[in-house]
Design an enzyme around this catalytic site. Structure first.
Site, PDB file in Angstrom:
ATOM      1  N   ASP A  96       0.859  -1.181   0.000  1.00  0.00           N
ATOM      2  CA  ASP A  96       0.000   0.000   0.000  1.00  0.00           C
ATOM      3  C   ASP A  96       0.901   1.238   0.000  1.00  0.00           C
ATOM      4  OD1 ASP A  96      -3.169   0.435   1.704  1.00  0.00           O
ATOM      5  OD2 ASP A  96      -2.065   1.856   0.449  1.00  0.00           O
ATOM      6  N   ASP A 196      -2.757   4.828  -2.575  1.00  0.00           N
ATOM      7  CA  ASP A 196      -3.715   5.509  -1.694  1.00  0.00           C
ATOM      8  C   ASP A 196      -4.082   6.885  -2.253  1.00  0.00           C
ATOM      9  OD1 ASP A 196      -4.952   5.593   1.036  1.00  0.00           O
ATOM     10  OD2 ASP A 196      -3.649   7.346   1.231  1.00  0.00           O
ATOM     11  N   GLU A 248      -6.651   3.895  -5.633  1.00  0.00           N
ATOM     12  CA  GLU A 248      -7.846   4.307  -4.889  1.00  0.00           C
ATOM     13  C   GLU A 248      -8.224   5.688  -5.412  1.00  0.00           C
ATOM     14  OE1 GLU A 248      -7.515   5.830  -0.954  1.00  0.00           O
ATOM     15  OE2 GLU A 248      -9.407   4.956  -0.328  1.00  0.00           O
ATOM     16  N   HIS A 322     -10.939  -1.301   4.743  1.00  0.00           N
ATOM     17  CA  HIS A 322     -10.689  -0.844   6.117  1.00  0.00           C
ATOM     18  C   HIS A 322     -11.298   0.517   6.416  1.00  0.00           C
ATOM     19  CE1 HIS A 322      -7.811   0.988   3.511  1.00  0.00           C
ATOM     20  NE2 HIS A 322      -7.518   1.853   4.450  1.00  0.00           N
ATOM     21  N   ASP A 323     -11.907   1.117   5.372  1.00  0.00           N
ATOM     22  CA  ASP A 323     -12.556   2.420   5.565  1.00  0.00           C
ATOM     23  C   ASP A 323     -14.072   2.318   5.556  1.00  0.00           C
ATOM     24  OD1 ASP A 323     -10.194   3.933   3.276  1.00  0.00           O
ATOM     25  OD2 ASP A 323     -10.095   3.801   5.470  1.00  0.00           O
TER      26      ASP A 323
HETATM   27  O1  TEU Z   1      -8.764   6.715   2.204  1.00  0.00           O
HETATM   28  C1  TEU Z   1      -9.190   7.810   1.422  1.00  0.00           C
HETATM   29  C2  TEU Z   1     -10.460   8.323   1.928  1.00  0.00           C
HETATM   30  O2  TEU Z   1     -10.949   9.334   1.559  1.00  0.00           O
HETATM   31  C3  TEU Z   1     -11.070   7.510   2.986  1.00  0.00           C
HETATM   32  O3  TEU Z   1     -10.671   8.163   4.138  1.00  0.00           O
HETATM   33  C4  TEU Z   1     -12.539   7.421   2.813  1.00  0.00           C
HETATM   34  O4  TEU Z   1     -12.956   8.217   1.780  1.00  0.00           O
HETATM   35  C5  TEU Z   1     -13.204   7.947   4.020  1.00  0.00           C
HETATM   36  O5  TEU Z   1     -12.632   7.310   5.114  1.00  0.00           O
HETATM   37  C6  TEU Z   1     -14.673   7.613   3.943  1.00  0.00           C
HETATM   38  O6  TEU Z   1     -15.274   8.233   5.029  1.00  0.00           O
HETATM   39  C7  TEU Z   1      -7.375   6.448   2.161  1.00  0.00           C
HETATM   40  C8  TEU Z   1      -7.125   5.304   3.121  1.00  0.00           C
HETATM   41  O7  TEU Z   1      -7.829   4.146   2.663  1.00  0.00           O
HETATM   42  C9  TEU Z   1      -7.582   5.731   4.487  1.00  0.00           C
HETATM   43  O8  TEU Z   1      -7.497   4.657   5.428  1.00  0.00           O
HETATM   44  C10 TEU Z   1      -6.722   6.894   4.932  1.00  0.00           C
HETATM   45  O9  TEU Z   1      -7.204   7.376   6.180  1.00  0.00           O
HETATM   46  C11 TEU Z   1      -6.772   8.033   3.900  1.00  0.00           C
HETATM   47  O10 TEU Z   1      -6.641   7.600   2.563  1.00  0.00           O
HETATM   48  C12 TEU Z   1      -5.597   8.983   4.146  1.00  0.00           C
HETATM   49  O11 TEU Z   1      -4.408   8.334   3.775  1.00  0.00           O
END
Ligand code: TEU
Length: 545
Positions: A96, A196, A248, A322-323
């Site tokens: 990642d 990311d 992403e 994970h989000d």
């Molecule tokens: O996530 C991008 C992001 O915008 C996410 O935070 C998601 O849209 C949001 O949580 C939805 O509410 C990436 C990673 O997957 C995330 O874990 C990180 O916190 C973020 O980027 C910052 O690196």
């Protein structure tokens, strides 16, 4: 080139996967311990979310050293062993890469703070105006996207947390340092890369207030994004013919997604888009609760299937990460139909055209956390929005209800291995509370023929066996139906039909399924006739002819 349609990725959130040294955090040796479990599922790549040196404000998405492993996760020797042991089982690591921002603890940012001219140009520092930040942009985690530095009377940009400073990709020295970092991991045998929020790296030439929104339109799919991705490709993974990449793409467009993932663009192998998951965001606001809009879900899923196929793009297929809250709680039915709805949702995604992603615990039907107090939450986005929602006047009970549905911690609860203490995740105190349902829901169930695990294993097997799943053209069916998601796949004379009832009532399928179809998969575990098909609650069927 890798045949993307025949591959499946398993996502590991290592902090919550398996702790082997009793500190309450998962670690790389914990991944090594479960490689046979993952190999049994049949997956090809292991996307492991970041485990680099980090102060852990955003659970490793705030990186302080891209080339070292945070001691909480283990050592570089552990990493090398993981690469070797996974490869012995036909699985390859997908790292990642968080390249939009670094931790403010990164030495680059620390040097910038001390005035080092080289590193000041690694980030985005701007003067404010009339005592205000340079623009009114809003951080994705709430609050302003700029933080003030009194010592130099200026601000730095952070689209995420205040400890995650955005890198200046305009600077060729930044890009070269990034290429060197990516190549460092490729040279260690990594065969996959997840980038990311990679579509946020190109910032505008002019920084201005957004008079209509939160500013994301100025930097999302930014002016030089395709140039940067092509250069990244050319200088790193493009030198290999067996490295799979996925971007992403926060709030991206279909047009850009096609361009990002069409092989002729020389950018990425595939993309994550999130439009199909924002169908329970009333008016775009994640922090309000609303039943998911099934019609919109189908519209987004099928539009991206058809248009990406037309444009030569490639979709990552997923419900969970994970989000995101756990899909069986979010769209399925985590109570009386947990197993059936988990399998139904899996069928819907795994029959589509693209590369499927299975998020840790999804394969056993894990549910949302079920927390009842703010003290149980750890995610900075959730904690920020707890305060924001309270300031908006919402009651404690209402805010806890909202977090219970929306928080990223829902998907970060420790993996539920068995019914022993802490679900077998740790002998210590887990960094995040284990979901109370672990005695009922854990991997020990995988041995049962009708388990969610065995169903996922069968879905993965069918994908590897059937070219019609790997490559078949997609035709949505019953587009306007209010309960059924259905589609057909066709390839070299073979046809696959998929019918999924997304609700808890019985529903007649208003479609004449060819009578010579044979059911090859049913989440009710029976041979299903194609004639006069009536789907039971959350019933899913795959037919082949
Ligand atoms: O996530 C991008 C992001 O915008 C996410 O935070 C998601 O849209 C949001 O949580 C939805 O509410 C990436 C990673 O997957 C995330 O874990 C990180 O916190 C973020 O980027 C910052 O690196």
């Amino acid at each position: 080139m890798v045949e993307l349609g025949g591959k499946v990725v398993y996502q590991i959130y290592p902090k919550s996967f398996q702790d082997t040294d009793g500190d309450g955090f998962g670690d790389l040796r914990g991944v090594i311990e479960h490689l046979d479990y993952l190999a049994e599922l049949g997956v090809d790549y292991l996307w492991i979310t970041p485990f680099f040196t980090s102060p852990q404000y955003d659970n490793e998405y705030d990186i302080a050293d891209y080339r070292n492993i945070d001691p909480r996760y283990g050592t570089m020797e552990d990493f090398d062993e993981l690469v070797r042991e996974a490869a012995k089982r036909g699985m390859y690591l997908m790292m990642d890469m968080v390249l939009n921002h670094t931790s403010t603890k990164h030495e680059w940012f620390q040097k910038a703070l001390k005035g080092d001219p080289k590193y000041r140009n690694y980030y985005i520092f701007k003067k404010g105006k009339n005592g205000l930040p340079p623009t009114n942009w809003v951080s994705k985690f709430g609050g302003n996207a700029w933080s003030y530095l009194p010592e130099t009377d200026e601000y730095y940009l952070h689209l995420f947390h205040v400890t995650q400073a955005d890198l200046n990709w305009e600077n060729p020295e930044v890009r070269q340092d990034i290429y060197d970092t990516v190549n460092f991991w490729l040279e260690k045998g990594v065969k996959g890369l997840r980038f990311d929020v990679i579509n946020l790296i190109s910032k505008p030439d002019v920084y201005e207030d957004d008079l209509e929104g939160d500013g994301h339109r100025f930097y999302t799919d930014g002016p030089k994004i395709h140039q940067y991705l092509q250069e990244l490709n050319e200088n790193t993974f493009g030198k290999y013919d067996d490295v799979v990449t996925v971007g992403e793409m926060s709030s991206t467009t279909l047009e850009n997604s096609i361009r990002y993932s069409n092989p002729e663009s020389n950018e990425l192998s595939m993309i994550f888009s999130f439009h199909h998951l924002k169908v329970d965001y009333p008016s775009g606001n994640k922090w309000e609760i609303e039943p998911f809009r099934f019609h919109d879900l189908k519209k987004h899923l099928f539009t991206w299937q058809e248009e990406m196929e037309k444009g030569g793009g490639w979709n990552a297929l997923f419900w969970c990460n994970h989000d995101q809250p756990r899909i069986v709680s979010r769209i399925g039915n985590e109570k009386e139909y947990r197993v059936k709805s988990a399998k139904c949702l899996a069928t819907a995604i795994h029959g589509l055209k693209g590369t499927p992603y299975i998020y840790q615990g999804e394969e056993i039907g894990m549910t949302n956390a079920g927390y009842t107090s703010i003290d149980e939450y750890m995610d900075i986005e959730s904690l920020n929005y707890y305060n924001i929602l309270k300031l908006q006047g919402k009651s404690e009970e209402e805010v806890i209800r909202i977090l219970g549905a929306k928080s990223r911690d829902n998907s970060r609860t420790p993996m539920q291995w068995d019914a022993s203490e802490n679900a077998g995740f740790t002998k210590g105190t887990p960094w995040l509370k284990v979901c109370d349902r672990y005695k009922e829901i854990n991997t020990e169930s995988r041995h049962e023929p009708d388990s969610v695990f065995q169903y996922y294993k069968e879905l993965v097997k069918l994908r590897k066996e059937l070219p019609v799943i790997q490559k078949g053209a997609v035709t949505p069916l019953l587009r306007e139906d209010k309960e059924i998601l259905a589609y057909k796949r066709e390839y070299q004379g073979k046809e696959l039909y998929v019918f999924c009832n997304f609700f808890d009532g019985e529903v007649k399928v208003p479609y004449s399924i060819p009578e010579d179809c044979k059911s090859i998969l049913s989440n009710y575990g029976e041979e299903i006739s194609p004639r006069e098909l009536v789907l039971r609650p959350y019933e899913a069927v795959m037919f082949l002819r």
